[in-house]
Scaffold this active site. Structure first.
Site, mmCIF file in Angstrom:
data_model
loop_
_atom_site.group_PDB
_atom_site.id
_atom_site.type_symbol
_atom_site.label_atom_id
_atom_site.label_comp_id
_atom_site.label_asym_id
_atom_site.label_seq_id
_atom_site.Cartn_x
_atom_site.Cartn_y
_atom_site.Cartn_z
ATOM 1 N N ARG A 164 106.124 85.219 -64.489
ATOM 2 C CA ARG A 164 106.325 86.185 -63.401
ATOM 3 C C ARG A 164 107.603 86.969 -63.619
ATOM 4 O O ARG A 164 108.524 86.488 -64.269
ATOM 5 C CB ARG A 164 106.363 85.480 -62.046
ATOM 6 C CG ARG A 164 107.483 84.450 -61.849
ATOM 7 C CD ARG A 164 108.795 85.016 -61.430
ATOM 8 N NE ARG A 164 109.724 84.007 -60.952
ATOM 9 C CZ ARG A 164 111.034 84.146 -60.954
ATOM 10 N NH1 ARG A 164 111.588 85.228 -61.451
ATOM 11 N NH2 ARG A 164 111.820 83.182 -60.484
ATOM 12 N N GLU A 171 110.847 86.710 -51.848
ATOM 13 C CA GLU A 171 112.280 86.757 -52.201
ATOM 14 C C GLU A 171 112.670 88.110 -52.796
ATOM 15 O O GLU A 171 113.787 88.581 -52.623
ATOM 16 C CB GLU A 171 112.596 85.620 -53.173
ATOM 17 C CG GLU A 171 114.054 85.546 -53.550
ATOM 18 C CD GLU A 171 114.380 84.314 -54.395
ATOM 19 O OE1 GLU A 171 113.773 83.254 -54.190
ATOM 20 O OE2 GLU A 171 115.261 84.441 -55.258
ATOM 21 N N ARG A 209 106.776 90.255 -56.774
ATOM 22 C CA ARG A 209 106.749 89.240 -57.811
ATOM 23 C C ARG A 209 105.432 89.486 -58.527
ATOM 24 O O ARG A 209 104.353 89.334 -57.925
ATOM 25 C CB ARG A 209 106.783 87.820 -57.211
ATOM 26 C CG ARG A 209 108.173 87.402 -56.721
ATOM 27 C CD ARG A 209 109.076 87.085 -57.908
ATOM 28 N NE ARG A 209 110.458 86.881 -57.547
ATOM 29 C CZ ARG A 209 111.021 85.698 -57.324
ATOM 30 N NH1 ARG A 209 110.304 84.602 -57.364
ATOM 31 N NH2 ARG A 209 112.303 85.603 -57.068
ATOM 32 N N CYS A 229 118.480 87.360 -55.712
ATOM 33 C CA CYS A 229 119.243 86.187 -56.158
ATOM 34 C C CYS A 229 119.803 86.458 -57.552
ATOM 35 O O CYS A 229 119.069 86.912 -58.438
ATOM 36 C CB CYS A 229 118.338 84.958 -56.187
ATOM 37 S SG CYS A 229 119.163 83.476 -56.819
ATOM 38 N N THR A 239 120.320 84.614 -59.984
ATOM 39 C CA THR A 239 119.690 83.877 -61.085
ATOM 40 C C THR A 239 118.552 84.680 -61.718
ATOM 41 O O THR A 239 118.132 84.387 -62.839
ATOM 42 C CB THR A 239 119.079 82.532 -60.624
ATOM 43 O OG1 THR A 239 118.066 82.802 -59.650
ATOM 44 C CG2 THR A 239 120.120 81.616 -60.049
ATOM 45 N N ARG A 253 110.462 84.481 -65.143
ATOM 46 C CA ARG A 253 110.358 83.031 -65.285
ATOM 47 C C ARG A 253 109.011 82.740 -65.934
ATOM 48 O O ARG A 253 107.956 83.015 -65.361
ATOM 49 C CB ARG A 253 110.472 82.308 -63.935
ATOM 50 C CG ARG A 253 110.721 80.791 -64.112
ATOM 51 C CD ARG A 253 111.071 80.111 -62.808
ATOM 52 N NE ARG A 253 109.908 79.773 -62.021
ATOM 53 C CZ ARG A 253 109.206 78.637 -62.136
ATOM 54 N NH1 ARG A 253 109.573 77.718 -63.011
ATOM 55 N NH2 ARG A 253 108.148 78.433 -61.372
ATOM 56 N N ARG A 291 111.205 71.807 -63.159
ATOM 57 C CA ARG A 291 110.871 71.814 -61.721
ATOM 58 C C ARG A 291 109.667 70.904 -61.499
ATOM 59 O O ARG A 291 109.002 70.501 -62.448
ATOM 60 C CB ARG A 291 110.497 73.229 -61.238
ATOM 61 C CG ARG A 291 111.622 74.228 -61.288
ATOM 62 C CD ARG A 291 111.234 75.581 -60.666
ATOM 63 N NE ARG A 291 112.345 76.524 -60.748
ATOM 64 C CZ ARG A 291 112.355 77.748 -60.225
ATOM 65 N NH1 ARG A 291 111.298 78.196 -59.560
ATOM 66 N NH2 ARG A 291 113.405 78.535 -60.351
ATOM 67 N N GLU A 294 109.823 75.328 -57.014
ATOM 68 C CA GLU A 294 111.229 74.968 -56.879
ATOM 69 C C GLU A 294 111.443 73.954 -55.754
ATOM 70 O O GLU A 294 110.788 74.032 -54.717
ATOM 71 C CB GLU A 294 111.991 76.251 -56.554
ATOM 72 C CG GLU A 294 113.451 76.146 -56.817
ATOM 73 C CD GLU A 294 114.126 77.490 -56.627
ATOM 74 O OE1 GLU A 294 113.575 78.373 -55.947
ATOM 75 O OE2 GLU A 294 115.229 77.649 -57.178
HETATM 76 P P1 ADP Z 1 108.957 81.312 -58.812
HETATM 77 O O1 ADP Z 1 108.061 81.209 -59.947
HETATM 78 O O2 ADP Z 1 108.782 82.566 -58.090
HETATM 79 O O3 ADP Z 1 110.365 81.067 -59.262
HETATM 80 P P2 ADP Z 1 108.264 78.674 -57.599
HETATM 81 O O4 ADP Z 1 108.991 77.770 -58.523
HETATM 82 O O5 ADP Z 1 108.432 78.407 -56.153
HETATM 83 O O6 ADP Z 1 108.671 80.200 -57.717
HETATM 84 O O7 ADP Z 1 106.730 78.615 -57.974
HETATM 85 C C1 ADP Z 1 105.803 79.382 -57.269
HETATM 86 C C2 ADP Z 1 104.402 78.827 -57.380
HETATM 87 O O8 ADP Z 1 103.942 78.969 -58.699
HETATM 88 C C3 ADP Z 1 104.306 77.354 -57.049
HETATM 89 O O9 ADP Z 1 103.118 77.117 -56.320
HETATM 90 C C4 ADP Z 1 104.192 76.707 -58.404
HETATM 91 O O10 ADP Z 1 103.482 75.470 -58.379
HETATM 92 C C5 ADP Z 1 103.398 77.748 -59.152
HETATM 93 N N1 ADP Z 1 103.580 77.670 -60.602
HETATM 94 C C6 ADP Z 1 104.691 77.828 -61.324
HETATM 95 N N2 ADP Z 1 104.470 77.674 -62.633
HETATM 96 C C7 ADP Z 1 103.151 77.406 -62.762
HETATM 97 C C8 ADP Z 1 102.283 77.147 -63.865
HETATM 98 N N3 ADP Z 1 102.736 77.156 -65.124
HETATM 99 N N4 ADP Z 1 100.990 76.893 -63.600
HETATM 100 C C9 ADP Z 1 100.511 76.903 -62.340
HETATM 101 N N5 ADP Z 1 101.265 77.145 -61.269
HETATM 102 C C10 ADP Z 1 102.567 77.401 -61.465
HETATM 103 N N1 ARG Z 2 119.511 79.820 -53.081
HETATM 104 C C1 ARG Z 2 118.993 78.648 -53.700
HETATM 105 C C2 ARG Z 2 120.139 77.818 -54.235
HETATM 106 O O1 ARG Z 2 121.248 78.303 -54.264
HETATM 107 C C3 ARG Z 2 118.015 78.979 -54.815
HETATM 108 C C4 ARG Z 2 118.616 79.598 -56.032
HETATM 109 C C5 ARG Z 2 117.703 79.879 -57.198
HETATM 110 N N2 ARG Z 2 116.346 80.016 -56.843
HETATM 111 C C6 ARG Z 2 115.771 81.086 -56.351
HETATM 112 N N3 ARG Z 2 114.547 80.986 -55.941
HETATM 113 N N4 ARG Z 2 116.380 82.225 -56.286
HETATM 114 O O2 ARG Z 2 119.946 76.673 -54.617
#
Ligand code: ADP
Ligand code: ARG
Length: 344
Positions: A112, A211, A215, A257, A259, A266, A295, A300
């Site tokens: 993403r 966020e 996305r 954010c 990061t 990501r 994760r 997250e």
């Molecule tokens: P972001 O990717 O936006 O940083 P999250 O870590 O919250 O946010 O993940 C968002 C969603 O994507 C969650 O439901 C997570 O389980 C799903 N997800 C992340 N990576 C994968 C993957 N490789 N396969 C399937 N689902 C995924």
């Molecule tokens: N604000 C949260 C922290 O400081 C998340 C930081 C990184 N993750 C994110 N989804 N932006 O722990």
């Protein structure tokens, strides 16, 4: 505004770098969208377990509040204020051939990027009217996508509980009520203005006004990173014909954010590592070497289920998009080798 009482429980980079001197220098400043130091640090002040603890309100936040953000950015990305960000959206430059092991260990692959519209504040500082306008601009653009990217936009407002729950459970949709986003001002007027677009197979998805304003997501089962990356790049290029994303030479794509700055990318896999994950030190030695983050399976701040982990690139700024995916591919190959050794 008073200097926050940063007790020992505060672990964030914000708490580390907001010294009294930096606080005095920044405490009365305000961006043209009226975003202040108090707004920037609120999430980190309210959530003691924050790792980062700061969100920007707009592109200007990163320059006006640079004495705080530069330090956080350097610590997280290893990127200094004199470095320049480079982008590479040419999927032919990725070297990620699919093999038997990848398909055996990887449950699914997802890449993403975050994007925000130029000429709008970020979601932290946006008004309801502006947020609704962003939703309209983005969903209209998406509704004219063709071929593999063709799909439908589903606003969150009015979506049944069964539908949203099943989309969340299947890893397609973001969760409601995240406390970090809540205290960053990102959940105001929920659920109005938020939604998800996806194609028929749910391999191309766009979250609107979570966020970040967008996305953009490409995902599928198995371990074919090249295919997932190529689809994502095609989608980004299509969307770029219809809107301008917030970008700057130094920090790349602007995100709420710090990061996510730079590539805002990501790239992750859900991977089965039941043996290696018994030895967390060994697991982390490999992920650190390849700049990867671990994760849980529900995103997250979630836990692993059945030895399945979400492994993704940690660096996003000062490296190209190709390098982000390459970090992930190379690291995942090393993780699989380690898992296979333990099976013997
Ligand atoms: P972001 O990717 O936006 O940083 P999250 O870590 O919250 O946010 O993940 C968002 C969603 O994507 C969650 O439901 C997570 O389980 C799903 N997800 C992340 N990576 C994968 C993957 N490789 N396969 C399937 N689902 C995924
Ligand atoms: N604000 C949260 C922290 O400081 C998340 C930081 C990184 N993750 C994110 N989804 N932006 O722990």
């Amino acid at each position: 505004m008073q200097y926050p009482d940063f007790t020992k429980e505060y672990k964030s980079l914000m708490a580390k770098y907001l010294t009294r001197e930096v606080f005095e220098e920044l405490k009365d400043l305000k961006t043209s969208n009226n975003f202040t130091l108090k707004d920037i640090i609120n999430s980190g002040v309210q959530n003691l377990d924050s790792g980062i603890g700061a969100y920007a309100g707009d592109k200007e936040s990163y320059t006006l509040f640079a004495p705080l953000f530069d330090k956080i950015i350097e610590d997280y990305h290893g990127f200094t204020k004199d470095d320049i960000h480079k982008s590479n959206l040419n999927s032919d430059d990725l070297n990620a051939p699919l093999n038997y092991d990848l398909d055996k260990y990887i449950v699914s692959t997802r890449i993403r990027v975050g994007r925000n519209l130029d000429n709008f504040p970020l979601g932290t500082a946006i008004s309801k009217e502006q947020r609704d306008e962003v939703e309209k601009i983005v969903s209209n653009a998406l509704n004219s996508m063709d071929n593999d990217l063709k799909g439908i936009y589903y606003p969150l407002d009015g979506m049944s509980k069964e539908n949203s729950e099943s989309l969340i459970k299947d890893h397609f949709l973001f969760k409601a009520g995240d406390r970090f986003l809540q205290t960053a001002g990102l959940n105001r007027d929920w659920p109005s203005g938020r939604g998800i677009y996806h194609n028929k197979n749910k391999t191309f998805l766009v979250w609107i006004n979570e966020e970040d304003e967008l996305r953009i997501i490409s995902m599928q089962s198995g371990g074919d990173m090249q295919e997932v990356f190529t689809r994502l790049i095609t989608a980004i290029k299509e969307l770029e014909k219809k809107m301008t994303f917030s970008y700057c030479e130094h920090l790349g794509y602007i995100t709420s954010c710090p990061t996510n700055l730079g590539t805002a990318m990501r790239a992750s896999v859900h991977i089965k590592l039941p043996k290696l994950s018994q030895d967390m030190d060994r697991f982390k030695t490999i992920t650190d070497k390849y700049y990867l983050q671990i994760r849980g399976v529900d995103g997250e701040h979630s836990k692993s289920v059945g030895g399945v982990y979400d492994i993704s690139n940690k660096r996003r700024l000062g490296v190209t998009e190709v390098q982000c995916v390459q970090d992930m591919y190379d690291g995942v190959m090393a993780l699989i080798e380690a898992e296979k050794l333990l099976e013997k």
